[in-house]
Each structure stands twice: as structure tokens, then as C-alpha cells.
Design a protein around this motif. Structure first.
Motif, PDB file in Angstrom:
ATOM      1  N   UNK A   1       0.898  -1.117   0.017  1.00  0.00           N
ATOM      2  CA  UNK A   1       0.036  -0.087   0.007  1.00  0.00           C
ATOM      3  C   UNK A   1       0.905   1.286   0.182  1.00  0.00           C
ATOM      4  N   UNK A   2       2.059   0.999   0.652  1.00  0.00           N
ATOM      5  CA  UNK A   2       2.846   2.171   0.647  1.00  0.00           C
ATOM      6  C   UNK A   2       4.388   2.268  -0.247  1.00  0.00           C
ATOM      7  N   UNK A   3       4.283   1.404  -1.159  1.00  0.00           N
ATOM      8  CA  UNK A   3       5.572   1.271  -1.723  1.00  0.00           C
ATOM      9  C   UNK A   3       5.170   1.160  -3.397  1.00  0.00           C
ATOM     10  N   UNK A   4       6.154   1.395  -4.350  1.00  0.00           N
ATOM     11  CA  UNK A   4       6.150   1.075  -5.660  1.00  0.00           C
ATOM     12  C   UNK A   4       5.619  -0.446  -6.011  1.00  0.00           C
ATOM     13  N   UNK A   5       4.986  -0.720  -7.088  1.00  0.00           N
ATOM     14  CA  UNK A   5       4.627  -1.916  -7.475  1.00  0.00           C
ATOM     15  C   UNK A   5       5.856  -2.959  -7.563  1.00  0.00           C
ATOM     16  N   UNK A   6       6.924  -2.440  -8.071  1.00  0.00           N
ATOM     17  CA  UNK A   6       8.064  -3.026  -8.440  1.00  0.00           C
ATOM     18  C   UNK A   6       9.104  -3.220  -7.174  1.00  0.00           C
ATOM     19  N   UNK A   7       8.637  -3.096  -6.221  1.00  0.00           N
ATOM     20  CA  UNK A   7       9.606  -3.365  -4.787  1.00  0.00           C
ATOM     21  C   UNK A   7       9.824  -4.719  -4.668  1.00  0.00           C
ATOM     22  N   UNK A   8      11.241  -4.999  -4.474  1.00  0.00           N
ATOM     23  CA  UNK A   8      11.646  -6.461  -4.439  1.00  0.00           C
ATOM     24  C   UNK A   8      11.432  -6.807  -2.919  1.00  0.00           C
ATOM     25  N   UNK A   9      10.890  -8.138  -2.562  1.00  0.00           N
ATOM     26  CA  UNK A   9      10.251  -8.380  -1.394  1.00  0.00           C
ATOM     27  C   UNK A   9      11.067 -10.024  -1.125  1.00  0.00           C
ATOM     28  N   UNK A  10      11.652  -9.875  -0.020  1.00  0.00           N
ATOM     29  CA  UNK A  10      12.198 -11.221   0.308  1.00  0.00           C
ATOM     30  C   UNK A  10      11.473 -11.702   1.772  1.00  0.00           C
ATOM     31  N   UNK A  11      10.737 -12.828   1.498  1.00  0.00           N
ATOM     32  CA  UNK A  11      10.135 -13.533   2.758  1.00  0.00           C
ATOM     33  C   UNK A  11      11.192 -14.196   3.718  1.00  0.00           C
TER      34      UNK A  11
ATOM     35  N   UNK B   1      23.792 -13.115   5.130  1.00  0.00           N
ATOM     36  CA  UNK B   1      24.371 -12.323   3.984  1.00  0.00           C
ATOM     37  C   UNK B   1      23.874 -12.458   2.785  1.00  0.00           C
ATOM     38  N   UNK B   2      23.394 -13.763   2.476  1.00  0.00           N
ATOM     39  CA  UNK B   2      22.814 -13.969   1.214  1.00  0.00           C
ATOM     40  C   UNK B   2      21.358 -13.306   1.113  1.00  0.00           C
ATOM     41  N   UNK B   3      20.622 -13.408   2.149  1.00  0.00           N
ATOM     42  CA  UNK B   3      19.117 -12.567   2.022  1.00  0.00           C
ATOM     43  C   UNK B   3      19.409 -11.214   1.568  1.00  0.00           C
ATOM     44  N   UNK B   4      20.170 -10.415   2.359  1.00  0.00           N
ATOM     45  CA  UNK B   4      20.309  -9.038   2.014  1.00  0.00           C
ATOM     46  C   UNK B   4      20.814  -8.835   0.843  1.00  0.00           C
ATOM     47  N   UNK B   5      22.140  -9.519   0.113  1.00  0.00           N
ATOM     48  CA  UNK B   5      22.519  -9.312  -0.774  1.00  0.00           C
ATOM     49  C   UNK B   5      21.638  -9.891  -2.114  1.00  0.00           C
ATOM     50  N   UNK B   6      20.757 -10.839  -1.907  1.00  0.00           N
ATOM     51  CA  UNK B   6      20.166 -11.211  -3.123  1.00  0.00           C
ATOM     52  C   UNK B   6      19.002 -10.158  -3.385  1.00  0.00           C
TER      53      UNK B   6
END
Length: 226
Positions: A122-132, A173-178
């Protein structure tokens, strides 16, 4: 004031102001899922067993190499408690990536992911990259959220997925870097194929996508005082 600013780099040879792009990432999720320890593990390689719930907002930065470019991540970590929701708009503004964190030992934190995801979108651009991110993977003997349940949800919602342990540094490290790598590649593709604003990824220039006003607003907000 409860806002904290930490500067680190993944390479000691990288000067603080030596970077090609600056991307804002936010960490969201329920209180106590380990967001602050993920942040400190990634930026300073530290973990505090006595870590208290974040009050207000903490800021940290770290630079990494992606495709021969230096990407500086500005990382925002805020409290998960409902009483801090007043910072929402300033917290999310300008974010191009997010780590949506739950605790694999507490199913309720995974159930609440859907609400966090809606707020984020609701508060960000549709192209935001999200990692669960399923954190506390070292406590697998107490697991309450099956890996496949979380993976299936992430696939349905078009998110990346990883299980981490801030305690033993697994996949942190892998999560953030990815996430940073995916942001850079998405923006590069948009710049190359002309589908985005051609000024959004100026070659050889830094993109400061974080407004100083936003930082000031969050720091001065009454909700962020200790």
C-alpha cells in the motif's frame, strides 16, 4: 532519541561515500522475530542474545559489490508493535526492497505476514523487491512454520524466500545481498528497455532515493522517542 545510525561496509577498502547506487531497504514483521539482530549480523557481524525490542527506528548502511558496481544499502529497522504505526508513511517512502521477517517457531508471526505485506504494498512502488525471511532457523527443533508452507506462500505472492539464523549467521548475508542484486537488475532492465523513467537509473551516478526529510520526520516523531 531512539534513532540509531550505523555505517559499515562489506569491504574495508570501500570508502563511505564511494558507491554507484544507494538503495533503501526496510525490515518489517512482528516484534521479536529478530529483525534487529538480522540487521546487526549483516552490517556488523554481531548478535546480541540480550537484544531488546526496537523502540522507534534504527538506521544502518552497508556497501556490497553487485556486477562490478558498489551498491550502498540504507537499511531501516522499526518496531513491530502497533503503537509505532504512526511512522508508516515516512518509513516506507522511497523503499525499493524489503525483508519481511517471521519467526519459524511462532506461527502467529507467519500468519501476520499477510497484513505486513498489504501494508508494504500500500505504501511502496509495485516493483519493490520483497524477500520473505523465516528467521531463527537454528531453532528447528521448535519449528512451528513448515518450510514448504512459507515457500508456497512466497511463490503465490511473487516474493523471494529464505530461512535465516541471525544467531549463527545462516543465510543472512545471502538474503540481503540477493535483494540488493535483484533491485539493481530490475532497475538496470528498466533503464535499458525504456520501460521506466530513464533518469531513474543514471549511469555512473548515485541515486539518493532516501529523502533527508523522511529521516528527520522519523527521528523527530513523538512515536520514536524512548
Amino acid at each position: 532519541m531512539a534513532a540509531t545510525n550505523l555505517e559499515t561496509s562489506s569491504n574495508s577498502n570501500i570508502a563511505d561515500d564511494d558507491y554507484d547506487y544507494l538503495f533503501k531497504l526496510v525490515l518489517i514483521g512482528d516484534s521479536g522475530v529478530g529483525k534487529t539482530n538480522l540487521l546487526s549480523r549483516f552490517t556488523r557481524n554481531e548478535f546480541s542474545i540480550e537484544s531488546k525490542s526496537t523502540i522507534g527506528v534504527e538506521f544502518a548502511t552497508k556497501s556490497v559489490h553487485v556486477d562490478e558496481k558498489i551498491i550502498k544499502a540504507q537499511l531501516w529497522d522499526t518496531a513491530g508493535q502497533e503503537r509505532y504505526r504512526a511512522i508508516t508513511s515516512a518509513y516506507y517512502r522511497g523503499a525499493v526492497g524489503a525483508l519481511l521477517v517471521y519467526d519459524i517457531t511462532r506461527h502467529i508471526t507467519f500468519e501476520n505476514v499477510e497484513r505486513w505485506l498489504k501494508e508494504l504494498r500500500d505504501h511502496t512502488d509495485a516493483n519493490i523487491v520483497i524477500m520473505l525471511v523465516g528467521n531463527k532457523a537454528d531453532l528447528r527443533h521448535l519449528r512451528a512454520v513448515p518450510t514448504e508452507e512459507a515457500r508456497s506462500f512466497s511463490e503465490r505472492e511473487n516474493m523471494f524466500f529464505m530461512e535465516t539464523s541471525a544467531l549463527d549467521a545462516t543465510n543472512v548475508e545471502q538474503a540481503f545481498t540477493h535483494v540488493l542484486t535483484q533491485i539493481y537488475r530490475v532497475m538496470s532492465r528498466k533503464a535499458l528497455d525504456g520501460t521506466g523513467d530513464p533518469t531513474y537509473l543514471p549511469k555512473g551516478q548515485s541515486i539518493d532515493i532516501v529523502s533527508k526529510d523522511d529521516v528527520t520526520a522519523v527521528k523527530s516523531s513523538g512515536c520514536c522517542s524512548g
